[in-house]
Design a protein around this motif. Structure first.
Motif, PDB file in Angstrom:
ATOM      1  N   ARG A 145      58.578  67.799  36.834  1.00 10.27           N
ATOM      2  CA  ARG A 145      57.952  69.103  36.639  1.00 10.27           C
ATOM      3  C   ARG A 145      57.523  69.254  35.175  1.00 10.27           C
ATOM      4  O   ARG A 145      58.350  69.144  34.265  1.00 10.27           O
ATOM      5  CB  ARG A 145      58.929  70.217  37.007  1.00 10.27           C
ATOM      6  CG  ARG A 145      58.282  71.607  37.003  1.00 10.27           C
ATOM      7  CD  ARG A 145      59.254  72.674  37.409  1.00 10.27           C
ATOM      8  NE  ARG A 145      60.289  72.858  36.399  1.00 10.27           N
ATOM      9  CZ  ARG A 145      61.273  73.753  36.503  1.00 10.27           C
ATOM     10  NH1 ARG A 145      61.364  74.510  37.579  1.00 10.27           N
ATOM     11  NH2 ARG A 145      62.174  73.860  35.545  1.00 10.27           N
ATOM     12  N   HIS A 181      55.083  66.203  44.721  1.00  8.04           N
ATOM     13  CA  HIS A 181      55.825  66.317  45.971  1.00  8.04           C
ATOM     14  C   HIS A 181      56.270  64.933  46.430  1.00  8.04           C
ATOM     15  O   HIS A 181      55.474  63.989  46.464  1.00  8.04           O
ATOM     16  CB  HIS A 181      54.967  66.967  47.062  1.00  8.04           C
ATOM     17  CG  HIS A 181      55.726  67.210  48.330  1.00  8.04           C
ATOM     18  ND1 HIS A 181      55.829  66.292  49.340  1.00  8.04           N
ATOM     19  CD2 HIS A 181      56.458  68.288  48.733  1.00  8.04           C
ATOM     20  CE1 HIS A 181      56.566  66.789  50.323  1.00  8.04           C
ATOM     21  NE2 HIS A 181      56.967  67.998  49.975  1.00  8.04           N
ATOM     22  N   GLN A 208      59.210  68.671  43.831  1.00  9.52           N
ATOM     23  CA  GLN A 208      59.378  69.305  45.130  1.00  9.52           C
ATOM     24  C   GLN A 208      59.676  68.187  46.134  1.00  9.52           C
ATOM     25  O   GLN A 208      58.916  67.229  46.237  1.00  9.52           O
ATOM     26  CB  GLN A 208      58.110  70.059  45.533  1.00  9.52           C
ATOM     27  CG  GLN A 208      57.821  71.266  44.669  1.00  9.52           C
ATOM     28  CD  GLN A 208      58.910  72.319  44.766  1.00  9.52           C
ATOM     29  OE1 GLN A 208      59.431  72.608  45.849  1.00  9.52           O
ATOM     30  NE2 GLN A 208      59.266  72.903  43.629  1.00  9.52           N
ATOM     31  N   ASN A 239      65.552  72.786  45.407  1.00 14.15           N
ATOM     32  CA  ASN A 239      64.190  72.247  45.426  1.00 14.15           C
ATOM     33  C   ASN A 239      64.015  71.120  46.439  1.00 14.15           C
ATOM     34  O   ASN A 239      62.986  70.454  46.473  1.00 14.15           O
ATOM     35  CB  ASN A 239      63.742  71.785  44.037  1.00 14.15           C
ATOM     36  CG  ASN A 239      64.640  70.718  43.425  1.00 14.15           C
ATOM     37  OD1 ASN A 239      65.856  70.773  43.563  1.00 14.15           O
ATOM     38  ND2 ASN A 239      64.038  69.766  42.730  1.00 14.15           N
TER      39      ASN A 239
END
Length: 373
Positions: free
Chosen positions: A161, A169, A192, A213
């Motif tokens: 992140r 993802h 994610q 998450n």
């Protein structure tokens, strides 16, 4: 019993079957251990370390000639077939379903072959796969970080992140040991993460082990398609039955994925859960198909050879001791978990999945051992 630990010859395989500390346990119970010169170098163990533990360092010919049990890590390669003989105990990862030539040789030479990967305890767990599965899952994510880099033909995405940009993802198929290992690192890097799993009990257990998450999804067609469309990394962490001809992710389904997305096939079943998977090596780890980068190295833990050797040796030692202390037949008859790993017994194939995949006749381990008609 005389136990031989050879040097692995698979390319980029650095593990060795036992550590000096584990070896002491075998020697202290009256067994002799022969170690091939240089066998432990890749994992950080010198010949002198094994000598201090009580082992004898020998060349390859003497090791195979004198040993009653060969205790190793990977399957046999054609150049090793010459050392096989009747009654020799082979204790290693065999993966006979994927290696027809090795299966031919083991049957022809009448060896006793016991596969780490098929030993199964009363809880349905695979205790000799579990430690390597955790390393494979975690190592697979580390490799995803590496091969997402543009300099390694990836998309140039940092799997972390970063403020101001979209969070990557990661989709993980399977909530077993490998899947949880991969999810642990992927989530810690603040990606994610979605896990797909058919066993709802495993998903419930994962809920208490993983941070928020990580999305926990029942593995069905709709959820899989939704993940394929949005994911940057797809990690396969499930074992696919070797005789199945269908696939969870077909070649056509790759067209739904983002161009430049990455597949890490930790399980590395060729044309298995992921149709386009074919085994690669650390020397040549990736290929591109349908615009998707594939990483399908089948011995990821070897990259972390010291950790992997210590973890594997700890797990295999109790079974090696039982084989050495009792002899193979008594140990196999008395230990159901060990018996599950029996793949070859004096010319008989005793592993169902290899029989089905290779269209060979097979019998049960119990039949081979004379436990029932």
């Amino acid at each position: 019993m005389i136990i031989g630990i050879p040097k692995e010859i698979k390319p980029q395989e650095y593990r060795v079957a036992s550590t000096p500390d584990c070896m002491k346990r075998l020697i202290n119970q009256g067994h002799s251990v022969l170690v091939e010169k240089g066998a432990g170098i890749g994992a950080g163990f010198l010949d002198t370390d094994f000598i201090q533990a009580g082992a004898e360092i020998v060349d390859r010919n003497k090791l195979f000639e004198k040993s009653e049990m060969i205790y190793k890590v990977k399957e046999f390669f054609p150049e090793e077939f010459q050392y096989l003989r009747e009654g020799l105990i082979i204790f290693t990862y065999i993966h006979s379903n994927a290696h027809r030539e090795q299966t031919d040789a083991f049957l022809e030479k009448n060896v006793i072959g016991i596969a780490y990967e098929d030993i199964q305890d009363q809880n349905g767990e695979f205790p000799l796969l579990k430690p390597m599965s955790e390393l494979a899952g975690k190592g697979g994510f580390i490799m995803a970080c590496q091969y997402a880099q543009k300099s390694n033909h990836g998309s140039g995405l940092m799997l972390n992140r970063v403020h101001g940009v979209r969070t990557p993802h990661v989709t993980i198929i399977g909530a077993g040991t490998a899947g949880l290992g991969a999810a642990e690192l992927a989530a810690a890097f603040q990606n994610q993460v979605s896990i797909l799993e058919i066993d709802l009990n495993k998903l419930e257990q994962a809920k208490y082990k993983l941070p928020p998450n990580v999305e926990l999804l029942c593995s069905n067609h709709n959820n899989l398609i939704a993940c394929l469309k949005k994911t940057d990394v797809l990690m396969n962490c499930i074992l696919w039955p070797k005789w199945r001809k269908d696939h969870l992710v077909s070649k056509d389904m790759l067209k739904m994925m983002k161009p430049g997305a990455l597949i890490i096939d930790v399980s590395c079943d060729e044309a298995g859960a992921i149709e386009t998977c074919r085994a690669t090596s650390h020397d040549d780890p990736i290929y591109i198909e349908e615009g998707i980068v594939h990483y399908c190295v089948d011995n990821i833990p070897s990259t972390f050879a010291r950790t992997a050797t210590e973890s594997l040796a700890n797990a295999t030692l109790p079974y090696a001791l039982e084989l050495a202390n009792k002899g193979p037949k008594k140990a196999l008859v008395e230990n159901q978990a060990l018996r599950k790993g029996l793949s070859f017994y004096f010319g008989n194939l005793t592993l169902e999945e290899t029989g089905k995949k290779q269209n060979r006749s097979y019998i049960t381990p119990e039949e081979a051992l004379g436990m029932r008609a």
